[in-house]
Design a protein around this motif. Structure first.
Motif, PDB file in Angstrom:
ATOM      1  N   SER A  35       7.475   8.897 -10.083  1.00  0.00           N
ATOM      2  CA  SER A  35       6.949   8.568  -8.762  1.00  0.00           C
ATOM      3  C   SER A  35       6.786   7.074  -8.583  1.00  0.00           C
ATOM      4  O   SER A  35       6.745   6.306  -9.544  1.00  0.00           O
ATOM      5  CB  SER A  35       5.600   9.259  -8.543  1.00  0.00           C
ATOM      6  OG  SER A  35       4.643   8.758  -9.438  1.00  0.00           O
ATOM      7  N   ILE A  36       6.685   6.698  -7.326  1.00  0.00           N
ATOM      8  CA  ILE A  36       6.412   5.322  -6.949  1.00  0.00           C
ATOM      9  C   ILE A  36       5.458   5.376  -5.763  1.00  0.00           C
ATOM     10  O   ILE A  36       5.604   6.230  -4.887  1.00  0.00           O
ATOM     11  CB  ILE A  36       7.708   4.555  -6.619  1.00  0.00           C
ATOM     12  CG1 ILE A  36       7.426   3.107  -6.339  1.00  0.00           C
ATOM     13  CG2 ILE A  36       8.479   5.199  -5.513  1.00  0.00           C
ATOM     14  CD1 ILE A  36       8.663   2.239  -6.313  1.00  0.00           C
ATOM     15  N   ALA A  37       4.474   4.491  -5.759  1.00  0.00           N
ATOM     16  CA  ALA A  37       3.476   4.498  -4.683  1.00  0.00           C
ATOM     17  C   ALA A  37       3.136   3.072  -4.276  1.00  0.00           C
ATOM     18  O   ALA A  37       3.240   2.144  -5.083  1.00  0.00           O
ATOM     19  CB  ALA A  37       2.210   5.228  -5.121  1.00  0.00           C
ATOM     20  N   THR A  38       2.733   2.927  -3.033  1.00  0.00           N
ATOM     21  CA  THR A  38       2.224   1.655  -2.528  1.00  0.00           C
ATOM     22  C   THR A  38       0.874   1.914  -1.876  1.00  0.00           C
ATOM     23  O   THR A  38       0.730   2.833  -1.072  1.00  0.00           O
ATOM     24  CB  THR A  38       3.193   1.032  -1.506  1.00  0.00           C
ATOM     25  OG1 THR A  38       4.387   0.634  -2.188  1.00  0.00           O
ATOM     26  CG2 THR A  38       2.570  -0.195  -0.843  1.00  0.00           C
ATOM     27  N   ILE A  39      -0.095   1.087  -2.278  1.00  0.00           N
ATOM     28  CA  ILE A  39      -1.423   1.134  -1.688  1.00  0.00           C
ATOM     29  C   ILE A  39      -1.614  -0.179  -0.942  1.00  0.00           C
ATOM     30  O   ILE A  39      -1.424  -1.251  -1.507  1.00  0.00           O
ATOM     31  CB  ILE A  39      -2.512   1.312  -2.758  1.00  0.00           C
ATOM     32  CG1 ILE A  39      -2.288   2.635  -3.467  1.00  0.00           C
ATOM     33  CG2 ILE A  39      -3.903   1.266  -2.145  1.00  0.00           C
ATOM     34  CD1 ILE A  39      -2.565   2.577  -4.908  1.00  0.00           C
ATOM     35  N   LEU A  40      -1.974  -0.083   0.303  1.00  0.00           N
ATOM     36  CA  LEU A  40      -2.212  -1.242   1.141  1.00  0.00           C
ATOM     37  C   LEU A  40      -3.710  -1.355   1.366  1.00  0.00           C
ATOM     38  O   LEU A  40      -4.305  -0.547   2.067  1.00  0.00           O
ATOM     39  CB  LEU A  40      -1.461  -1.093   2.459  1.00  0.00           C
ATOM     40  CG  LEU A  40      -1.401  -2.295   3.369  1.00  0.00           C
ATOM     41  CD1 LEU A  40      -0.733  -3.482   2.668  1.00  0.00           C
ATOM     42  CD2 LEU A  40      -0.670  -1.947   4.642  1.00  0.00           C
ATOM     43  N   VAL A  41      -4.330  -2.337   0.697  1.00  0.00           N
ATOM     44  CA  VAL A  41      -5.770  -2.546   0.769  1.00  0.00           C
ATOM     45  C   VAL A  41      -6.042  -3.593   1.835  1.00  0.00           C
ATOM     46  O   VAL A  41      -5.491  -4.700   1.761  1.00  0.00           O
ATOM     47  CB  VAL A  41      -6.332  -2.997  -0.609  1.00  0.00           C
ATOM     48  CG1 VAL A  41      -7.842  -3.133  -0.529  1.00  0.00           C
ATOM     49  CG2 VAL A  41      -5.929  -2.024  -1.704  1.00  0.00           C
ATOM     50  N   LYS A  42      -6.862  -3.252   2.809  1.00  0.00           N
ATOM     51  CA  LYS A  42      -7.118  -4.161   3.929  1.00  0.00           C
ATOM     52  C   LYS A  42      -8.499  -4.781   3.827  1.00  0.00           C
ATOM     53  O   LYS A  42      -9.410  -4.204   3.256  1.00  0.00           O
ATOM     54  CB  LYS A  42      -6.983  -3.405   5.239  1.00  0.00           C
ATOM     55  CG  LYS A  42      -5.581  -2.875   5.457  1.00  0.00           C
ATOM     56  CD  LYS A  42      -5.489  -2.095   6.730  1.00  0.00           C
ATOM     57  CE  LYS A  42      -4.097  -1.515   6.888  1.00  0.00           C
ATOM     58  NZ  LYS A  42      -4.015  -0.664   8.073  1.00  0.00           N
ATOM     59  N   GLY A  43      -8.610  -5.957   4.388  1.00  0.00           N
ATOM     60  CA  GLY A  43      -9.885  -6.661   4.401  1.00  0.00           C
ATOM     61  C   GLY A  43     -10.078  -7.565   3.220  1.00  0.00           C
ATOM     62  O   GLY A  43     -11.177  -7.949   2.892  1.00  0.00           O
ATOM     63  N   ALA A  44      -8.987  -7.929   2.548  1.00  0.00           N
ATOM     64  CA  ALA A  44      -9.073  -8.742   1.336  1.00  0.00           C
ATOM     65  C   ALA A  44      -9.475 -10.153   1.650  1.00  0.00           C
ATOM     66  O   ALA A  44      -9.191 -10.679   2.678  1.00  0.00           O
ATOM     67  CB  ALA A  44      -7.734  -8.743   0.626  1.00  0.00           C
TER      68      ALA A  44
END
Length: 124
Positions: free
Chosen positions: A115-124
């Motif tokens: 598998s491959i995943a992307t997490i987009l964390v906002k407010g950094a």
């Protein structure tokens, strides 16, 4: 037209375009790769688990950042040679992903095999 798994991988990595690569260090298995980058008010974390049979948990410590929210997507399959066909054009496609947690400025992700995943964390 059939969207290939490679199409979906490029789609997962689009958040790294024109972004600043973040120096990251960690203990991961040899079959796990990741990249972390920052652009504007978000951090993109993309992880690939090359293992054919074991899930992996990866922790990212980001002590200098405050998170408002996150969203994530995954591309995975049950078989190593899974692919899309005209009969089943979505056999391998990007899906929403929720096997991650954010706590005390740490992002923890558990990826299934292949598998491959992307997490987009906002407010950094």
């Amino acid at each position: 037209m059939i969207k290939t798994p490679t199409y979906h991988v490029f789609d997962l990595y689009k958040y790294h375009q024109d972004a600043e690569l973040m120096d990251t260090y960690g203990d991961t298995k040899e079959h796990v790769d990741y990249t972390v980058s920052k652009k504007d008010e978000r951090i993109a974390i993309s992880i690939c688990n090359h293992s054919l049979n074991s899930k992996e948990t990866i922790d990212f410590n980001l002590p200098d950042y405050t998170f408002d929210n996150a969203e994530a997507w995954i591309l995975s399959a049950d078989k190593m040679d899974a692919h899309n066909t005209f009969e089943d054009p979505n056999a391998v496609s990007k899906k929403l992903f929720d096997d991650y947690s954010i706590k005390d400025k740490q992002v923890s992700v558990t990826l299934p095999p292949m598998s491959i995943a992307t997490i987009l964390v906002k407010g950094a």
